[in-house]
Write a protein that holds these residues in place. Structure first.
Motif, PDB file in Angstrom:
ATOM      1  N   CYS B  66      40.961  44.577  61.275  1.00  0.00           N
ATOM      2  CA  CYS B  66      41.228  43.672  62.385  1.00  0.00           C
ATOM      3  C   CYS B  66      40.007  42.810  62.696  1.00  0.00           C
ATOM      4  O   CYS B  66      40.144  41.709  63.221  1.00  0.00           O
ATOM      5  N   SER B 100      38.489  46.517  67.322  1.00  0.00           N
ATOM      6  CA  SER B 100      39.258  45.934  66.225  1.00  0.00           C
ATOM      7  C   SER B 100      39.249  46.887  65.055  1.00  0.00           C
ATOM      8  O   SER B 100      38.316  46.917  64.281  1.00  0.00           O
ATOM      9  N   GLY B 128      45.279  45.751  67.423  1.00  0.00           N
ATOM     10  CA  GLY B 128      45.918  46.334  66.247  1.00  0.00           C
ATOM     11  C   GLY B 128      46.474  47.727  66.481  1.00  0.00           C
ATOM     12  O   GLY B 128      46.135  48.402  67.448  1.00  0.00           O
ATOM     13  N   PRO B 162      47.232  43.613  60.475  1.00  0.00           N
ATOM     14  CA  PRO B 162      46.477  43.340  61.703  1.00  0.00           C
ATOM     15  C   PRO B 162      47.155  42.233  62.499  1.00  0.00           C
ATOM     16  O   PRO B 162      47.932  41.466  61.940  1.00  0.00           O
TER      17      PRO B 162
END
Lengths: 382, 199
Positions: B66, B100, B128, B162
Motif C-alpha cells: 500500500c 499502509s 488497505g 491495495p
C-alpha cells in the motif's frame, strides 16, 4: 576470493580526547530504508566499521501459507506476499515451477503476453527505484518524472487485469484473458514515448556533477565477492558477472527476442545505476519485438483443471525478477496443494552483499549504497 | 542483535505518553461555564478545525504494497499536496499516520511507539485490507497482526488491496470532514475515557 575484514577500531594516541565506537540504530522506520529494514551501524567517527541488518519486520509467513492453498490460489498470494513491485514476475516464478512439474505447455500467444507483462513490470519497478533513489540523493524532480511514466504503465496493466499493483493475470497454462482491442497499439506507443523520456532522465542525472560525486566509486564490490555472497540481478551485473536468467535459462519468449544484457565491471553505485537504466531501454525493446511477433491463437492451454493436482516430486526453477535471480523450490506429494515451497529471494542475498559494500564508507554513503542495491523488504522477509 | 519482537500482549501495557492538557482545552473548560461562552467556543473550534483539517501532515511511513500506492497518491497524477497533505519524515512533526500495509507482530511495538511520539491532535488512517483486518494474511498465518486497530485507534478505514490513490484521497477527505465536526470538549472526554480504559 577477496574478503573484507572489519576495520580495526583506531588506536587512541596518548593525551588526546577519549573517543569510542558508536553503535547507531537506523530504522525500522526511516524514510530511506525502502520499507522496514533495521540496520545496526558501528561507527568510528563518521566511518562505518560494521553493518548488521536486522530483518523480519515484514515477515508474512508466505511459504507456510502456500502449503494450505491450491496452486491457482497461490498465484494471488505470490502477488502480495512476495516482492510487491514485481507481481507478475512472482506469478511466473510459481507457475514455472508448477508447469515444469506438471508438464504443461503454454500456447505461443500466452508466452508472448507473459513476456510483455514481465517486461512492463520490470520498467515500472526500475522507475520506482529511480524515483525513490533520486529522493534519497536529494533530486526531487526525477521522482515526479518517474511517477508520471509509472502511471502510464499502471494504465496499461489496469486496462487488461483491472489491478494497478496486484494483477493475478497469469494462470496455469496461460493467461487469464485476452488483451482488449487496441491495447497492443497503446503499448507500442508507450514504448516509443518511454525511450524518449529515458533520454531525458539521462540528461537530468547522468551528466549531473552532484549525482556523479555521490555515486561514482561508492560502495564498490568485486566480481568474486559478489558471487560468494550470492548477489544476482543488477547488483551482480554491475560487478562484472555475466548472469541473467533470461539469457542463461530462457523461459517463455525470451529465446525468441534479441536483447542485450548490460554488464559493467566497476561494481559501484554508478555501475548499478547505469545497469538499471540500460535494462529499462532493453525492456522497452523486448516489448516492441514481442508486440511485432505476437502470434494469433489460444491464450490458455485447454483442459487444465482448476484444482490441479501436480504429480509427486520436486522441482527448482528460476526466473529473472527486476531484483535478480528469483528461485522457487516446490515439493509436491500429489495433492491439491504444494507440500513445501521455498522461495529463493534475490533481495535477501543482495541485502548481505550490501552489508559488505558499506564497510569503510562514510555514514552519508549508507543511503547511496542502500538505494543502489534496490531491495524490497517484502522480498527479503516473505 | 535482537531477534523476534516482544509479544503483542505487552503492547497494551506501554503507558500512554503526552497526558498534559493543552492550554486551549483548559480554556474550553472555563468557557463552557461562562454565559455566552459556548458561542465563543464554537467559533474558536471552527477556526481551529479548519486549520487542522487543511494541513494534515502524514508521517513518511510505509509498511508494504500500500505504501507504493501512497507514493503514487503523493506523486504526479494524484498530487495529494493540494489538500494540504505534506509528508513529514519524523513523528514529532506529523499529525496523521497512514498505516499502509500489513503489520507483523515484530513491527507492532514500533508502530505503537511512532503513534505515541506524535503530538496531539493525531489521527490514524488504516490503508488497505491488511492494516484493517489482516486481509489475505488472515488465515493460516502466524506472523501478521489481524488489524492495526488492535494496537492504535483508527479514525478512517480505506478498503482495497491495495486501495487506489483515489480511494486514499477519499479517505483523507472523510478524515477532514470528521475533523471539521470535532468539539474540543468531546475530544477531551474521549481521550479521558481512552486513558481510563488503558489504565
Amino acid at each position: 576470493m577477496e574478503t573484507r575484514e572489519r576495520p580495526a577500531t583506531p588506536v587512541q594516541p596518548e593525551g588526546t580526547l577519549r573517543s569510542e565506537e558508536l553503535l547507531l540504530n537506523m530504522g525500522p522506520q526511516h524514510p530511506s530504508t525502502h520499507g522496514v529494514l533495521r540496520l545496526l551501524v558501528s561507527l568510528s567517527g563518521e566511518n562505518i566499521l560494521e553493518i548488521t541488518p536486522d530483518i523480519g519486520y515484514l515477515h508474512s509467513s508466505v511459504e507456510k501459507m502456500m502449503e494450505y492453498r491450491t496452486y491457482t490460489q497461490n498465484i494471488a498470494l505470490a502477488d502480495r506476499g512476495m516482492d510487491y513491485l514485481a507481481a507478475v514476475t512472482n506469478e511466473m516464478a510459481i507457475l514455472r515451477a508448477v508447469e515444469t512439474l506438471a508438464s504443461i505447455e503454454t500456447p505461443p500467444r500466452a508466452q508472448y503476453l507473459r513476456t510483455i507483462f514481465m517486461e512492463l513490470q520490470r520498467i515500472q519497478s526500475h522507475l520506482l527505484w529511480l524515483g525513490t533513489y533520486g529522493i534519497d540523493m536529494g533530486a526531487f524532480t526525477i521522482f515526479l518524472w518517474c511517477m508520471r511514466e509509472r502511471e502510464l504503465v499502471m494504465d496499461l496493466f489496469e486496462s487488461v487485469t483491472g489491478g494497478r499493483l496486484h494483477h493475478v493475470y497469469f494462470r496455469i497454462g496461460g493467461v487469464y484473458d485476452e488483451v482488449p482491442r487496441g491495447w497492443t497499439d497503446r503499448c507500442n506507443e508507450f514504448c516509443g514515448y518511454f525511450k524518449k523520456r529515458l533520454d531525458e532522465y539521462h540528461q537530468l542525472l547522468t551528466g549531473n556533477p552532484i549525482w556523479q560525486a555521490r555515486l561514482q566509486g561508492v560502495g564498490a564490490i568485486g566480481r568474486d565477492l559478489a558471487i560468494a555472497l550470492g548477489a544476482s540481478g543488477p547488483v551482480a551485473r554491475a560487478s562484472g558477472l555475466q548472469w541473467d536468467v533470461r539469457r542463461s535459462h530462457p523461459y517463455e519468449a525470451y529465446d525468441k527476442v534479441d536483447f542485450k544484457v548490460p554488464v559493467y565491471t566497476e561494481g559501484d553505485c554508478w555501475a548499478r545505476y547505469l545497469v538499471r537504466m540500460e535494462e529499462m531501454l532493453e525492456s522497452a525493446r523486448i516489448i516492441e519485438q514481442c508486440l511485432a511477433q505476437l502470434p494469433e491463437g489460444e491464450f490458455r492451454a485447454g483442459r487444465v483443471p482448476i484444482n490441479l493436482r501436480a504429480p509427486a516430486g520436486e522441482v527448482y526453477t528460476r526466473v529473472e525478477s527486476p531484483r535478480g535471480d528469483l528461485g522457487v523450490h516446490l515439493v509436491s506429494n500429489g495433492g491439491e496443494t504444494p507440500w513445501r515451497v521455498k522461495i529463493r529471494a534475490p533481495s535477501f542475498s543482495n541485502l548481505y552483499a550490501l552489508a559488505e559494500m558499506m564497510i569503510g564508507w562514510k555514514i552519508a554513503d549508507i543511503i547511496a549504497i542502500l538505494g543502489s542495491s534496490d531491495i524490497v523488504l517484502a522480498d527479503v522477509d516473505r | 542483535m535482537s531477534s523476534g519482537g516482544p509479544e503483542v500482549t505487552s503492547i497494551a501495557r506501554v503507558p500512554a505518553m503526552g497526558s498534559q492538557v493543552a492550554p486551549i482545552e483548559q480554556m474550553a473548560e472555563v468557557l463552557t461555564k461562562l454565559p455566552g461562552g459556548e458561542l465563543l467556543l464554537t467559533t474558536i473550534e471552527n477556526v481551529l478545525n479548519w486549520g487542522r483539517a487543511s494541513s494534515l501532515w502524514p508521517l513518511t511511513f510505509g509498511l508494504a504494497c500500500c505504501a507504493m500506492e501512497m507514493m503514487q497518491a503523493m506523486g504526479t497524477r494524484f498530487d495529494l499536496d493540494r489538500f494540504g497533505v505534506i509528508p513529514r519524515a519524523t513523528p514529532r512533526q506529523a499529525d496523521l499516520i497512514i498505516v499502509s500495509g500489513r503489520c507483523s507482530i515484530k513491527m507492532a511495538p514500533v508502530v505503537r511507539r511512532l503513534w505515541e511520539q506524535m503530538p496531539e491532535p493525531k489521527y490514524v488512517i488504516s490503508m488497505g485490507s491488511c492494516a484493517t483486518c489482516g486481509g489475505p494474511f488472515y488465515y493460516d498465518n502466524y506472523s501478521i497482526l489481524k488489524g492495526i486497530d488492535t494496537i492504535i485507534p483508527v479514525d478512517v478505514y480505506v478498503p482495497g488491496c491495495p486501495p487506489r490513490p483515489e480511494a486514499l484521497i477519499e479517505g483523507v477527505l472523510k478524515l477532514q470532514e470528521k475533523i471539521k465536526q470535532e468539539r474540543l470538549v468531546t475530544r477531551r472526554a474521549r481521550r479521558n475515557a481512552a486513558a481510563a480504559a488503558g489504565a
